[in-house]
Design a protein around this motif. Structure first.
Motif, PDB file in Angstrom:
ATOM      1  N   HIS A 143       0.840  -1.205   0.000  1.00  0.00           N
ATOM      2  CA  HIS A 143       0.000   0.000   0.000  1.00  0.00           C
ATOM      3  C   HIS A 143       0.872   1.250   0.000  1.00  0.00           C
ATOM      4  N   THR A 144       0.467   2.222  -0.785  1.00  0.00           N
ATOM      5  CA  THR A 144       1.100   3.546  -0.785  1.00  0.00           C
ATOM      6  C   THR A 144       0.009   4.556  -0.491  1.00  0.00           C
ATOM      7  N   GLU A 145       0.271   5.423   0.468  1.00  0.00           N
ATOM      8  CA  GLU A 145      -0.751   6.403   0.839  1.00  0.00           C
ATOM      9  C   GLU A 145      -0.089   7.712   1.246  1.00  0.00           C
ATOM     10  N   VAL A 146      -0.701   8.795   0.822  1.00  0.00           N
ATOM     11  CA  VAL A 146      -0.275  10.121   1.266  1.00  0.00           C
ATOM     12  C   VAL A 146      -1.488  10.812   1.889  1.00  0.00           C
ATOM     13  N   PHE A 147      -1.229  11.781   2.731  1.00  0.00           N
ATOM     14  CA  PHE A 147      -2.335  12.530   3.332  1.00  0.00           C
ATOM     15  C   PHE A 147      -3.158  13.196   2.232  1.00  0.00           C
ATOM     16  N   PRO A 148      -4.472  13.288   2.414  1.00  0.00           N
ATOM     17  CA  PRO A 148      -5.343  13.850   1.368  1.00  0.00           C
ATOM     18  C   PRO A 148      -4.884  15.219   0.844  1.00  0.00           C
ATOM     19  N   GLU A 149      -4.369  16.050   1.717  1.00  0.00           N
ATOM     20  CA  GLU A 149      -3.945  17.381   1.265  1.00  0.00           C
ATOM     21  C   GLU A 149      -2.724  17.337   0.340  1.00  0.00           C
ATOM     22  N   PHE A 150      -2.049  16.179   0.277  1.00  0.00           N
ATOM     23  CA  PHE A 150      -0.874  16.031  -0.593  1.00  0.00           C
ATOM     24  C   PHE A 150      -1.160  15.200  -1.845  1.00  0.00           C
ATOM     25  N   GLU A 151      -2.392  14.719  -1.983  1.00  0.00           N
ATOM     26  CA  GLU A 151      -2.746  13.925  -3.157  1.00  0.00           C
ATOM     27  C   GLU A 151      -2.606  14.758  -4.426  1.00  0.00           C
ATOM     28  N   GLY A 152      -2.124  14.104  -5.477  1.00  0.00           N
ATOM     29  CA  GLY A 152      -2.005  14.773  -6.770  1.00  0.00           C
ATOM     30  C   GLY A 152      -0.828  15.718  -6.885  1.00  0.00           C
ATOM     31  N   ALA A 157       3.482  10.469  -3.929  1.00  0.00           N
ATOM     32  CA  ALA A 157       3.520   9.011  -4.087  1.00  0.00           C
ATOM     33  C   ALA A 157       4.654   8.620  -5.031  1.00  0.00           C
ATOM     34  N   LYS A 158       4.855   9.399  -6.071  1.00  0.00           N
ATOM     35  CA  LYS A 158       5.949   9.140  -7.013  1.00  0.00           C
ATOM     36  C   LYS A 158       7.301   9.305  -6.321  1.00  0.00           C
ATOM     37  N   LEU A 159       7.424  10.292  -5.447  1.00  0.00           N
ATOM     38  CA  LEU A 159       8.664  10.460  -4.683  1.00  0.00           C
ATOM     39  C   LEU A 159       8.929   9.246  -3.793  1.00  0.00           C
ATOM     40  N   LEU A 160       7.885   8.738  -3.151  1.00  0.00           N
ATOM     41  CA  LEU A 160       8.026   7.536  -2.332  1.00  0.00           C
ATOM     42  C   LEU A 160       8.470   6.349  -3.188  1.00  0.00           C
ATOM     43  N   LEU A 161       7.859   6.210  -4.352  1.00  0.00           N
ATOM     44  CA  LEU A 161       8.220   5.121  -5.252  1.00  0.00           C
ATOM     45  C   LEU A 161       9.673   5.255  -5.714  1.00  0.00           C
ATOM     46  N   ASN A 162      10.087   6.463  -6.039  1.00  0.00           N
ATOM     47  CA  ASN A 162      11.481   6.682  -6.466  1.00  0.00           C
ATOM     48  C   ASN A 162      12.462   6.277  -5.372  1.00  0.00           C
ATOM     49  N   GLU A 163      12.156   6.602  -4.136  1.00  0.00           N
ATOM     50  CA  GLU A 163      13.032   6.222  -3.023  1.00  0.00           C
ATOM     51  C   GLU A 163      13.026   4.714  -2.808  1.00  0.00           C
ATOM     52  N   LEU A 164      11.878   4.093  -2.975  1.00  0.00           N
ATOM     53  CA  LEU A 164      11.782   2.645  -2.861  1.00  0.00           C
ATOM     54  C   LEU A 164      12.663   1.967  -3.916  1.00  0.00           C
ATOM     55  N   VAL A 165      12.599   2.453  -5.142  1.00  0.00           N
ATOM     56  CA  VAL A 165      13.399   1.889  -6.224  1.00  0.00           C
ATOM     57  C   VAL A 165      14.885   2.113  -5.946  1.00  0.00           C
ATOM     58  N   ARG A 166      15.237   3.283  -5.487  1.00  0.00           N
ATOM     59  CA  ARG A 166      16.633   3.577  -5.148  1.00  0.00           C
ATOM     60  C   ARG A 166      17.127   2.596  -4.081  1.00  0.00           C
ATOM     61  N   TYR A 167      16.314   2.369  -3.067  1.00  0.00           N
ATOM     62  CA  TYR A 167      16.655   1.430  -1.994  1.00  0.00           C
ATOM     63  C   TYR A 167      16.826   0.013  -2.557  1.00  0.00           C
ATOM     64  N   ALA A 168      15.893  -0.410  -3.413  1.00  0.00           N
ATOM     65  CA  ALA A 168      15.949  -1.757  -3.990  1.00  0.00           C
ATOM     66  C   ALA A 168      17.223  -1.952  -4.803  1.00  0.00           C
ATOM     67  N   LYS A 175      14.471  -7.226  -5.209  1.00  0.00           N
ATOM     68  CA  LYS A 175      13.412  -7.057  -6.201  1.00  0.00           C
ATOM     69  C   LYS A 175      12.136  -6.600  -5.498  1.00  0.00           C
ATOM     70  N   ILE A 176      11.322  -5.855  -6.223  1.00  0.00           N
ATOM     71  CA  ILE A 176      10.063  -5.326  -5.691  1.00  0.00           C
ATOM     72  C   ILE A 176       8.901  -6.136  -6.254  1.00  0.00           C
ATOM     73  N   VAL A 177       8.007  -6.564  -5.364  1.00  0.00           N
ATOM     74  CA  VAL A 177       6.763  -7.224  -5.751  1.00  0.00           C
ATOM     75  C   VAL A 177       5.672  -6.156  -5.621  1.00  0.00           C
ATOM     76  N   ALA A 231       0.536  -0.148 -11.093  1.00  0.00           N
ATOM     77  CA  ALA A 231       0.193   0.657 -12.271  1.00  0.00           C
ATOM     78  C   ALA A 231       1.419   1.376 -12.825  1.00  0.00           C
ATOM     79  N   GLN A 232       2.258   1.919 -11.954  1.00  0.00           N
ATOM     80  CA  GLN A 232       3.462   2.598 -12.416  1.00  0.00           C
ATOM     81  C   GLN A 232       4.416   1.621 -13.098  1.00  0.00           C
ATOM     82  N   PHE A 233       4.572   0.433 -12.526  1.00  0.00           N
ATOM     83  CA  PHE A 233       5.446  -0.578 -13.123  1.00  0.00           C
ATOM     84  C   PHE A 233       4.926  -0.974 -14.503  1.00  0.00           C
TER      85      PHE A 233
END
Length: 70
Positions: free
Chosen positions: A14-23, A27-38, A44-46, A54-56
């Motif tokens: 699950h990926t979630e951001v506070f409603p005031e930060f949606e859009g 979420a993309k920043l979180l994903l970028n950091e996850l990929v960097r970590y991996a 590998k990321i499941v 969806a991004q993958f």
């Protein structure tokens, strides 16, 4: 993000951001950091999370090196 590491694979549930930060790209920043970590940890990321999955699928070449398709 909700995650679990098992046997060299990082499941993303699950990926979630506070409603005031949606859009605003957080979420993309979180994903970028996850990929960097991996990449750094050589795991590998499941992508079980709908957003990450969806991004993958939209950008397979961008995530190919970290995507566990098993």
């Amino acid at each position: 993000m909700s995650l679990a590491m098992t046997g060299g694979r990082l499941a993303v549930f699950h990926t979630e951001v506070f409603p005031e930060f949606e859009g605003k790209g957080f979420a993309k920043l979180l994903l970028n950091e996850l990929v960097r970590y991996a990449i750094e940890k050589n795991v590998k990321i499941v992508p079980l999370c709908p957003y990450v999955n969806a991004q993958f699928r939209r950008h397979p070449s961008e995530y190919e090196s970290v995507w566990s398709k098993d």
